[in-house]
Write a protein that holds these residues in place. Structure first.
Motif, PDB file in Angstrom:
ATOM      1  N   VAL A   1      -2.694  -8.493  -3.637  1.00  0.00           N
ATOM      2  CA  VAL A   1      -2.449  -7.383  -2.706  1.00  0.00           C
ATOM      3  C   VAL A   1      -3.473  -6.265  -2.946  1.00  0.00           C
ATOM      4  CG1 VAL A   1      -0.704  -5.821  -1.760  1.00  0.00           C
ATOM      5  CG2 VAL A   1       0.021  -7.836  -3.037  1.00  0.00           C
ATOM      6  N   LEU A   2      -4.072  -5.794  -1.870  1.00  0.00           N
ATOM      7  CA  LEU A   2      -4.994  -4.650  -1.947  1.00  0.00           C
ATOM      8  C   LEU A   2      -4.426  -3.538  -1.076  1.00  0.00           C
ATOM      9  CD1 LEU A   2      -8.353  -6.628  -1.534  1.00  0.00           C
ATOM     10  CD2 LEU A   2      -7.371  -5.720  -3.648  1.00  0.00           C
TER      11      LEU A   2
ATOM     12  N   THR B   1      -3.111 -10.097   0.764  1.00  0.00           N
ATOM     13  CA  THR B   1      -2.572  -9.096   1.689  1.00  0.00           C
ATOM     14  C   THR B   1      -3.325  -7.777   1.543  1.00  0.00           C
ATOM     15  OG1 THR B   1      -0.389 -10.090   1.465  1.00  0.00           O
ATOM     16  CG2 THR B   1      -0.461  -7.850   2.340  1.00  0.00           C
ATOM     17  N   LEU B   2      -3.769  -7.208   2.657  1.00  0.00           N
ATOM     18  CA  LEU B   2      -4.350  -5.851   2.626  1.00  0.00           C
ATOM     19  C   LEU B   2      -3.391  -4.899   3.320  1.00  0.00           C
ATOM     20  CD1 LEU B   2      -7.166  -7.736   2.607  1.00  0.00           C
ATOM     21  CD2 LEU B   2      -8.067  -5.420   2.465  1.00  0.00           C
ATOM     22  N   VAL B   3      -3.156  -3.741   2.700  1.00  0.00           N
ATOM     23  CA  VAL B   3      -2.211  -2.767   3.250  1.00  0.00           C
ATOM     24  C   VAL B   3      -2.908  -1.422   3.420  1.00  0.00           C
ATOM     25  CG1 VAL B   3      -0.002  -1.575   2.897  1.00  0.00           C
ATOM     26  CG2 VAL B   3      -0.317  -3.904   1.997  1.00  0.00           C
ATOM     27  N   ASP B   4      -2.833  -0.900   4.634  1.00  0.00           N
ATOM     28  CA  ASP B   4      -3.308   0.456   4.945  1.00  0.00           C
ATOM     29  C   ASP B   4      -2.060   1.331   4.925  1.00  0.00           C
ATOM     30  OD1 ASP B   4      -3.906   2.786   6.342  1.00  0.00           O
ATOM     31  OD2 ASP B   4      -4.326   1.755   8.233  1.00  0.00           O
ATOM     32  N   LEU B   5      -1.865   2.064   3.832  1.00  0.00           N
ATOM     33  CA  LEU B   5      -0.632   2.848   3.678  1.00  0.00           C
ATOM     34  C   LEU B   5      -0.869   4.268   4.172  1.00  0.00           C
ATOM     35  CD1 LEU B   5       2.280   2.692   2.769  1.00  0.00           C
ATOM     36  CD2 LEU B   5       1.551   3.330   0.482  1.00  0.00           C
ATOM     37  N   ARG B   6      -0.360   4.541   5.369  1.00  0.00           N
ATOM     38  CA  ARG B   6      -0.601   5.842   6.031  1.00  0.00           C
ATOM     39  C   ARG B   6       0.452   6.849   5.616  1.00  0.00           C
ATOM     40  NH1 ARG B   6      -3.359   4.322  11.834  1.00  0.00           N
ATOM     41  NH2 ARG B   6      -4.716   2.752  10.924  1.00  0.00           N
ATOM     42  N   LEU B   7       0.231   7.438   4.448  1.00  0.00           N
ATOM     43  CA  LEU B   7       1.201   8.399   3.926  1.00  0.00           C
ATOM     44  C   LEU B   7       1.217   9.659   4.775  1.00  0.00           C
ATOM     45  CD1 LEU B   7       0.501   8.324   0.071  1.00  0.00           C
ATOM     46  CD2 LEU B   7       2.429   7.295   1.282  1.00  0.00           C
ATOM     47  N   PRO B   8       2.398  10.274   4.942  1.00  0.00           N
ATOM     48  CA  PRO B   8       2.450  11.629   5.507  1.00  0.00           C
ATOM     49  C   PRO B   8       2.071  12.629   4.416  1.00  0.00           C
ATOM     50  CG  PRO B   8       4.644  10.920   4.913  1.00  0.00           C
ATOM     51  CD  PRO B   8       3.711   9.764   4.556  1.00  0.00           C
TER      52      PRO B   8
END
Ligand SMILES: NC(=O)c1ccc[n+]([C@@H]2O[C@H](COP(=O)([O-])OP(=O)(O)OC[C@H]3O[C@@H](n4cnc5c(N)ncnc54)[C@H](OP(=O)(O)O)[C@@H]3O)[C@@H](O)[C@H]2O)c1
Length: 224
Positions: A129-130, A172-179
């Motif tokens: 996971v990235l 798996t690549l995850v773009d984690l769009r934090l608030p």
């Protein structure tokens, strides 16, 4: 992904979210390589979290970011996950932001995370996971944050394209769009003053989102 025993590189581990994430991952049994710019904070993390490996880097040294990733994989005996927690903001109307500041934001928020993630790809195996911490600004770029939002959007686009490339490898690549998260991040801007921000997420809540991104990623498919 199972966190217990997972080999995880955290660039930006000296920051508020990165260091809290490092503590949570360590408490859950991950094997960690922590990378940061601030030597003193890294040393403290190394003392408080027995067994972790640490390295310093500067985001401007992109070759160094890639070499650090190779070294982390070598020292950990492989890599199961990378979570990039590197970032810096700037504020102000676009005409007041210098090209030097724009270059700085693109380097720290996009090029350096990409350098870590790109270098990690050959080390990843099925189930890896990235995760890149981007931000809601990639969805809705706010006024007075054009260059920060543009850099996070660039990182998000890179992650989305590579996510498609890696699907067949079961990486798996995850773009984690934090608030907005209450870390004091806006106060560390390289230029300009932040607008008044609404109350944000707590650091533990942000870390919980990262942990969910890691643990929800599908495990490696069973061998036939
Ligand atoms: N806080 C928020 O509201 C928010 C919202 C959405 C997304 N994010 C993202 O979440 C991530 C973590 O943010 P945070 O709130 O934890 O901020 P933070 O505490 O300021 O952490 C930022 C990290 O980036 C590192 N960094 C900055 N410039 C660098 C450089 N030139 N070379 C190497 N490292 C550098 C810092 O290193 P030093 O410790 O040496 O300064 C620190 O480890 C960032 O990617 C940020 O964009 C934050």
């Amino acid at each position: 992904m199972d966190i217990e025993g997972a080999r995880v590189l955290v660039p930006g581990a000296t920051g508020a979210i990165g260091s809290a994430l490092a503590r949570t991952l360590h408490g859950s049994g991950a094997l960690l390589h922590l990378a940061g710019r601030d030597e003193a904070v890294l040393r403290t993390l190394g003392e408080q979290l027995p067994g972790v490996l640490t390295s310093t880097f500067d985001a401007y040294d992109l070759d160094g970011c890639a070499a650090l990733t190779d070294r982390a994989a070598e020292r950990l005996g492989g890599l199961d996950a990378v979570v990039t927690c590197v970032g810096v903001p700037a504020f102000g109307p676009a005409e007041t932001v210098s090209d030097a500041v724009a270059e700085h934001l693109m380097t720290v928020n996009a090029l350096a995370p990409v350098a870590f993630l790109r270098a990690a790809l050959p080390h990843m195996t099925s189930g890896g996971v990235l995760v890149a911490l981007t931000g809601v600004v990639a969805d809705a770029p706010p006024a007075h944050m054009a260059d920060y939002a543009a850099a996070k959007s660039a990182l998000a686009a890179w992650v989305e394209a590579v996510r498609k490339e890696q699907r067949r490898r079961h990486v798996t690549l995850v773009d984690l769009r934090l608030p907005h998260v209450e870390t004091g991040f806006a106060g560390r801007a390289v230029a300009g003053r932040p607008p008044r921000l609404p109350p944000g997420l707590s650091v533990p809540a942000a870390v919980a989102l990262v942990m969910a991104a890691l643990t929800d990623a599908p495990p490696a498919p069973a061998a036939a």
